[in-house]
Every structure is written in structure tokens, then in C-alpha cells.
Motif scaffolding. Structure first.
Motif, PDB file in Angstrom:
ATOM      1  N   LEU A 178       0.798  -1.204   0.025  1.00 30.21           N
ATOM      2  CA  LEU A 178      -0.030  -0.135   0.116  1.00 30.21           C
ATOM      3  C   LEU A 178       0.878   1.265   0.042  1.00 30.21           C
ATOM      4  CD1 LEU A 178      -2.869   0.695   0.267  1.00 30.21           C
ATOM      5  CD2 LEU A 178      -2.511   0.890   2.641  1.00 30.21           C
ATOM      6  N   ASP A 179       0.655   1.821  -1.076  1.00 25.42           N
ATOM      7  CA  ASP A 179       1.640   3.181  -1.207  1.00 25.42           C
ATOM      8  C   ASP A 179       0.835   4.227  -1.818  1.00 25.42           C
ATOM      9  OD1 ASP A 179       3.880   4.748  -0.718  1.00 25.42           O
ATOM     10  OD2 ASP A 179       4.972   3.940  -2.607  1.00 25.42           O
ATOM     11  N   SER A 180       0.285   5.206  -1.031  1.00 25.41           N
ATOM     12  CA  SER A 180      -0.531   6.360  -1.879  1.00 25.41           C
ATOM     13  C   SER A 180      -0.495   7.487  -0.615  1.00 25.41           C
ATOM     14  CB  SER A 180      -1.735   5.793  -1.994  1.00 25.41           C
ATOM     15  OG  SER A 180      -2.431   5.430  -0.732  1.00 25.41           O
ATOM     16  N   CYS A 181      -0.866   8.563  -1.093  1.00 27.79           N
ATOM     17  CA  CYS A 181      -0.830   9.806  -0.699  1.00 27.79           C
ATOM     18  C   CYS A 181      -1.671   9.346   0.833  1.00 27.79           C
ATOM     19  CB  CYS A 181      -1.389  10.844  -1.428  1.00 27.79           C
ATOM     20  SG  CYS A 181       0.101  11.638  -2.272  1.00 27.79           S
ATOM     21  N   TRP A 182      -3.012   9.106   0.443  1.00 25.27           N
ATOM     22  CA  TRP A 182      -3.792   8.823   1.751  1.00 25.27           C
ATOM     23  C   TRP A 182      -3.068   8.010   2.608  1.00 25.27           C
ATOM     24  CZ3 TRP A 182      -6.074   4.711   3.653  1.00 25.27           C
ATOM     25  CH2 TRP A 182      -5.863   3.573   2.761  1.00 25.27           C
ATOM     26  N   ALA A 183      -2.571   6.946   2.401  1.00 22.14           N
ATOM     27  CA  ALA A 183      -2.180   6.160   3.259  1.00 22.14           C
ATOM     28  C   ALA A 183      -0.963   6.849   4.168  1.00 22.14           C
ATOM     29  CB  ALA A 183      -1.477   4.735   2.516  1.00 22.14           C
ATOM     30  N   ARG A 184       0.063   7.413   3.455  1.00 26.66           N
ATOM     31  CA  ARG A 184       1.012   8.210   4.189  1.00 26.66           C
ATOM     32  C   ARG A 184       0.354   9.093   5.167  1.00 26.66           C
ATOM     33  NH1 ARG A 184       3.769   7.385  -0.818  1.00 26.66           N
ATOM     34  NH2 ARG A 184       2.840   9.406  -1.550  1.00 26.66           N
ATOM     35  N   TRP A 185      -0.404  10.027   4.702  1.00 25.93           N
ATOM     36  CA  TRP A 185      -1.361  11.003   5.354  1.00 25.93           C
ATOM     37  C   TRP A 185      -1.885  10.373   6.744  1.00 25.93           C
ATOM     38  CZ3 TRP A 185      -5.979  12.016   7.258  1.00 25.93           C
ATOM     39  CH2 TRP A 185      -6.066  13.589   7.689  1.00 25.93           C
ATOM     40  N   ALA A 186      -2.468   9.321   6.436  1.00 24.89           N
ATOM     41  CA  ALA A 186      -3.180   8.456   7.579  1.00 24.89           C
ATOM     42  C   ALA A 186      -2.337   8.184   8.724  1.00 24.89           C
ATOM     43  CB  ALA A 186      -4.016   7.324   6.997  1.00 24.89           C
ATOM     44  N   VAL A 187      -1.267   7.643   8.183  1.00 24.48           N
ATOM     45  CA  VAL A 187      -0.107   7.113   9.411  1.00 24.48           C
ATOM     46  C   VAL A 187       0.444   8.117  10.084  1.00 24.48           C
ATOM     47  CG1 VAL A 187       1.997   5.744   9.377  1.00 24.48           C
ATOM     48  CG2 VAL A 187       0.199   4.869   8.038  1.00 24.48           C
ATOM     49  N   GLN A 188       0.759   9.244   9.333  1.00 27.29           N
ATOM     50  CA  GLN A 188       1.570  10.389   9.779  1.00 27.29           C
ATOM     51  C   GLN A 188       0.670  11.291  10.630  1.00 27.29           C
ATOM     52  OE1 GLN A 188       3.979  12.926   6.994  1.00 27.29           O
ATOM     53  NE2 GLN A 188       3.952  11.137   5.608  1.00 27.29           N
ATOM     54  N   ASN A 189      -0.703  11.391  10.154  1.00 28.49           N
ATOM     55  CA  ASN A 189      -1.577  12.524  10.980  1.00 28.49           C
ATOM     56  C   ASN A 189      -2.493  11.563  11.837  1.00 28.49           C
ATOM     57  OD1 ASN A 189      -1.010  15.267   9.739  1.00 28.49           O
ATOM     58  ND2 ASN A 189      -0.890  13.874   8.073  1.00 28.49           N
ATOM     59  N   LEU A 190      -2.910  10.363  11.624  1.00 26.63           N
ATOM     60  CA  LEU A 190      -3.902   9.769  12.395  1.00 26.63           C
ATOM     61  C   LEU A 190      -3.282   9.103  13.323  1.00 26.63           C
ATOM     62  CD1 LEU A 190      -6.552   8.692   9.717  1.00 26.63           C
ATOM     63  CD2 LEU A 190      -6.524  10.833  10.994  1.00 26.63           C
ATOM     64  N   THR A 191      -2.149   8.636  13.371  1.00 24.08           N
ATOM     65  CA  THR A 191      -1.473   7.988  14.414  1.00 24.08           C
ATOM     66  C   THR A 191      -1.844   8.582  15.706  1.00 24.08           C
ATOM     67  OG1 THR A 191      -0.199   6.669  13.159  1.00 24.08           O
ATOM     68  CG2 THR A 191       0.437   6.786  15.485  1.00 24.08           C
ATOM     69  N   PRO A 192      -1.237   9.737  15.886  1.00 23.39           N
ATOM     70  CA  PRO A 192      -1.430  10.483  17.261  1.00 23.39           C
ATOM     71  C   PRO A 192      -2.819  10.735  17.679  1.00 23.39           C
ATOM     72  CG  PRO A 192       0.550  11.741  15.726  1.00 23.39           C
ATOM     73  CD  PRO A 192      -0.474  10.679  14.975  1.00 23.39           C
ATOM     74  N   LEU A 193      -3.560  11.005  16.444  1.00 29.23           N
ATOM     75  CA  LEU A 193      -5.168  11.406  17.225  1.00 29.23           C
ATOM     76  C   LEU A 193      -5.682  10.159  17.430  1.00 29.23           C
ATOM     77  CD1 LEU A 193      -6.167  13.592  14.067  1.00 29.23           C
ATOM     78  CD2 LEU A 193      -5.602  14.341  16.295  1.00 29.23           C
ATOM     79  N   SER A 194      -5.405   8.885  16.980  1.00 30.42           N
ATOM     80  CA  SER A 194      -6.078   7.889  17.347  1.00 30.42           C
ATOM     81  C   SER A 194      -5.349   7.106  18.678  1.00 30.42           C
ATOM     82  CB  SER A 194      -5.746   6.562  16.405  1.00 30.42           C
ATOM     83  OG  SER A 194      -4.368   6.207  16.092  1.00 30.42           O
TER      84      SER A 194
END
Length: 413
Positions: free
Chosen positions: A320-336
């Protein structure tokens, strides 16, 4: 030996500073980053304050429960609150960490301890909730056969086993977590330095499987069995208050083995106790729904974090390599993680403060504390009054002596 950036994890799953992300930053300009340095510290502060207050009250009440009223469920809940409280005490350090742009100011030892407490709480929480669910299953589905198994001594041994298992799962984090200077961003960060990608994948899979998936399967099986038991047979009746008998004489004379008016035998067993004390149907229902609420809260709070972790695992395999995946991992990890950490503040509210019995004990504890404070104040006031009385008496004696001296002096004159 220098560790490549791809093997660094700044909190739990992925580093916000990786060379791969920097190379693709221009490709993902349509996905704006979340301002972590302001949002995360604010959320952490709220969770920390509310969680510490709730868990401290819960631990105080549960720890001061008399020996005759201690139960298996309360034993597990006390350990769960202690686990949450230990983690919440380290949360202010993570709030400062985010507010300083991932710059760790508290040294290497604090970095290891704080990171380890997060992982320890993640494993210990779900393990204790699993124990509580199995205890509900045994108490409600096999009330008579489980009496010899469900005692406080075995519950305490199980708690020790859970702590040892949680520490074993946390041991790799203790070894790998350390402070490291990131020259590119000029910060001394608290990171997990994985020796290679295999280490990261193995620990991430362990976190998903042991810290979430396997316990949730056991918990789901327990509650499915409980639901099937009460929907299929006489257990359904035990969750309702029994109707009045047609004959008052029969109702007053007909007694069951518990010494109470006749009703289904399953109500003779208190599922939250180690023995076979009588418990009303609504008590059973309250206990069942309260523990179910704790399980549901854990699922809702931690499921998003494990989903993001799973996405990052797929990225590590280049599946899995796409913008939404990279954005999700970088930004949603702290929020989750914020959502997951909130579970530590929710647990005591769900399990303890909703229950009438717990609120009653909290009120009694508060009343006893007020009585002791009042007694101490009265004692202090009494001592102060006694001192004032003695001082007044001493002053009168001095005055009398002074008057006597004046009279004698007048006589001699």
C-alpha cells in the motif's frame, strides 16, 4: 551503528520524520498536515486531569473495600485502574513532547519509562478486561460449577500472571526505546530504534494480535455464550424481577435454597462475588451491562489505532503506497492514540461511578473522611480552647498578684 530513519518510531507506530516521506512530500501537497503541536497537548491535558481524578477515586474506593465485600470482578477492576493511573501519570511528559515539536526534554530514563508505561497499559488493560469477561461468563453461564474456581486467591494469582505477561510484551519496547538526536530537524527525540524492518513488523503484529484481536475474540465468544444462555433458557427470567405469586400465603412460605422467595436458581449466585451470595435480577443485569460497556468502550477507543497500525504494516510490505495512506499514518496515529488514551479515563466512569453500589461506597468513604476531619478540627479547637482557658487563668493570676503588690506597697507607704 547508525539506524536508518525508516526504523525510527517517535511514539508507537511510525516516525513523522522519514526520508521516504520527505521524498514524496511534493506529491502529497493536497493532503495538509494536522497541527499536532497544539491539538495533541490540549487533548492529552484533558485526558490526564479527568483520568487521574477518576482513577484515583476508583482505586481509593476499591482498595478500602472491606474483606467481606471484595469480589473477583473488583479485584480485576482495581488492577485495571492501577494500570490506567500509572500510564496517565506519564501523559504530561508526552504533552510537552508534542508541544515542543517532538523534542524530548526529560532524559533517557524518563523516555524509556514513559514509552514502556504506554505499552504496558495497552496490554494490561485488554488482558484485565478479558479476565473480567471470562469471569462474567463463568458466573452467569456456570454459576454452580464455577464457585470453586472463582475465588479471590485465584483472582490475585491471575492478576500477577497478567502483569507478568504484559511486562513480557513490553520488554522489547523497554530495550529499543531511547533518546536520539535527529540532525535534520534539530531535536532530541524519544524514539523506538528498530534494528531492522523485521523487528518493526513483528512487534506491530504482536500489538495487533495479542493487544487487540485475540482478546476481542475471547471476549466476543464469552458474551455470545452469555447472550445465548439467557435468551435460550430460564436465564432470561433471572434478568427480570420475578412477578408476585397469586397466593400471598404461598409467596411468604415458599422459600428457595437461598432463603428468599422462590425464583430461578441462577439468581442465588452473585456473579461479582467469590461465593454464592444472593443477588437480585436487576443486580445481575447491571453487572452484565456495565462490563459489556467497558468492553465496548475499549473496542471503540483502540480499534482506530490498530487500523492505522495495520495500514502502516501494509506500507512496510509495499502493498500500500499512496498519499492517503502516508497522510493517515503520519496524522492519524497521534489522533488515534488520543482516542485510545481516553479509554483510561472512561474505564472508571463506566465500571465504577455508574453503579449504585460504588457510588454508595464512595459516599460512605467521603462521609467518613469528613467525620475524621471534623473530629480532628474539633479536637484542635478543644485543645486551642483549653490553651486559651489556661492562658486566661494565668493572666488573672498575674493580675491578682499585681493588685496584691500595689496594696502592699500602699500599706508600707
Amino acid at each position: 551503528m547508525a539506524v536508518p530513519n525508516d526504523s525510527l518510531s517517535f511514539n508507537s507506530t511510525i516516525s513523522p520524520y522519514t526520508s521516504k516521506n520527505s521524498e514524496n512530500a511534493s506529491v502529497c501537497t493536497d493532503w495538509p498536515p494536522v497541527p499536532m503541536t497544539t491539538i495533541i497537548p490540549s487533548i492529552y491535558s484533558i485526558i490526564c486531569v479527568l483520568g487521574i481524578i477518576a482513577n484515583t477515586l476508583a482505586v481509593s474506593v476499591l482498595a478500602h473495600t472491606s474483606a467481606s465485600r471484595r469480589t473477583v470482578a473488583n479485584t480485576f477492576m482495581l488492577n485495571l485502574c492501577v494500570s490506567d493511573l500509572l500510564f496517565l501519570l506519564s501523559l504530561p511528559l508526552w504533552a510537552v513532547y508534542y508541544s515542543q515539536g517532538y523534542s524530548w526534554l526529560f532524559g533517557r530514563v524518563a523516555c524509556k519509562i514513559s514509552g514502556s508505561l504506554h505499552n504496558l497499559n495497552l496490554y494490561a488493560s485488554i488482558f484485565f478486561i478479558t479476565c473480567m469477561s471470562v469471569d462474567r461468563y463463568l458466573a452467569l453461564v456456570h454459576p454452580l460449577r464455577s464457585q470453586s474456581v472463582r475465588d479471590l486467591k485465584r483472582a490475585k494469582l491471575m492478576c500477577i500472571l497478567v502483569w507478568v505477561l504484559a511486562l513480557a510484551c513490553t520488554a522489547p519496547t523497554i530495550a529499543l526505546r531511547d533518546t536520539r538526536y535527529i540532525e535534520e530537524y534539530d531535536v532530541e527525540a524519544c524514539v523506538i530504534s528498530y534494528p531492522d524492518l523485521t523487528w518493526y513488523r513483528s512487534l506491530a503484529w504482536m500489538k495487533i494480535l495479542l493487544g487487540f484481536l485475540l482478546p476481542m475474540i475471547i471476549i466476543s465468544c464469552c458474551y455470545c455464550a452469555i447472550g445465548r444462555h439467557f435468551l435460550a433458557g430460564p436465564g432470561l427470567i433471572s434478568l427480570r424481577r420475578p412477578p408476585h405469586s397469586g397466593s400471598a400465603f404461598k409467596s411468604s412460605r415458599s422459600q428457595d435454597s437461598c432463603g428468599k422467595p422462590e425464583r430461578p436458581s441462577t439468581t442465588c449466585v452473585n456473579p461479582s462475588s467469590s461465593g454464592s451470595k444472593p443477588m437480585e435480577g436487576r443486580g445481575l443485569e447491571r453487572v452484565l451491562w456495565t462490563v459489556a460497556a467497558v468492553v465496548l468502550a475499549f473496542f471503540l477507543c483502540w480499534f482506530p489505532f490498530h487500523c492505522v497500525t495495520f495500514i502502516d504494516i501494509l506500507k512496510s510490505y509495499n502493498w500500500l503506497d499512496s498519499c492517503w495512506a502516508r497522510w493517515a499514518v503520519q496524522n492519524l496515529t497521534p489522533l488515534s492514540l488520543c482516542l485510545g488514551f481516553s479509554n483510561s479515563a472512561i474505564n472508571p466512569v463506566l465500571y465504577c461511578f455508574i453503579g449504585n453500589h460504588f457510588r454508595g461506597r464512595l459516599g460512605a468513604l467521603s462521609k467518613g473522611l469528613c467525620v475524621r476531619l471534623k473530629a480532628r478540627e474539633e479536637d484542635h479547637s478543644q485543645k486551642r480552647g483549653s490553651f486559651s482557658t489556661r492562658l486566661s487563668s494565668f493572666s488573672r493570676k498575674l493580675s491578682d498578684l499585681k493588685d496584691l503588690a500595689i496594696v502592699e506597697a500602699s500599706a508600707h507607704a
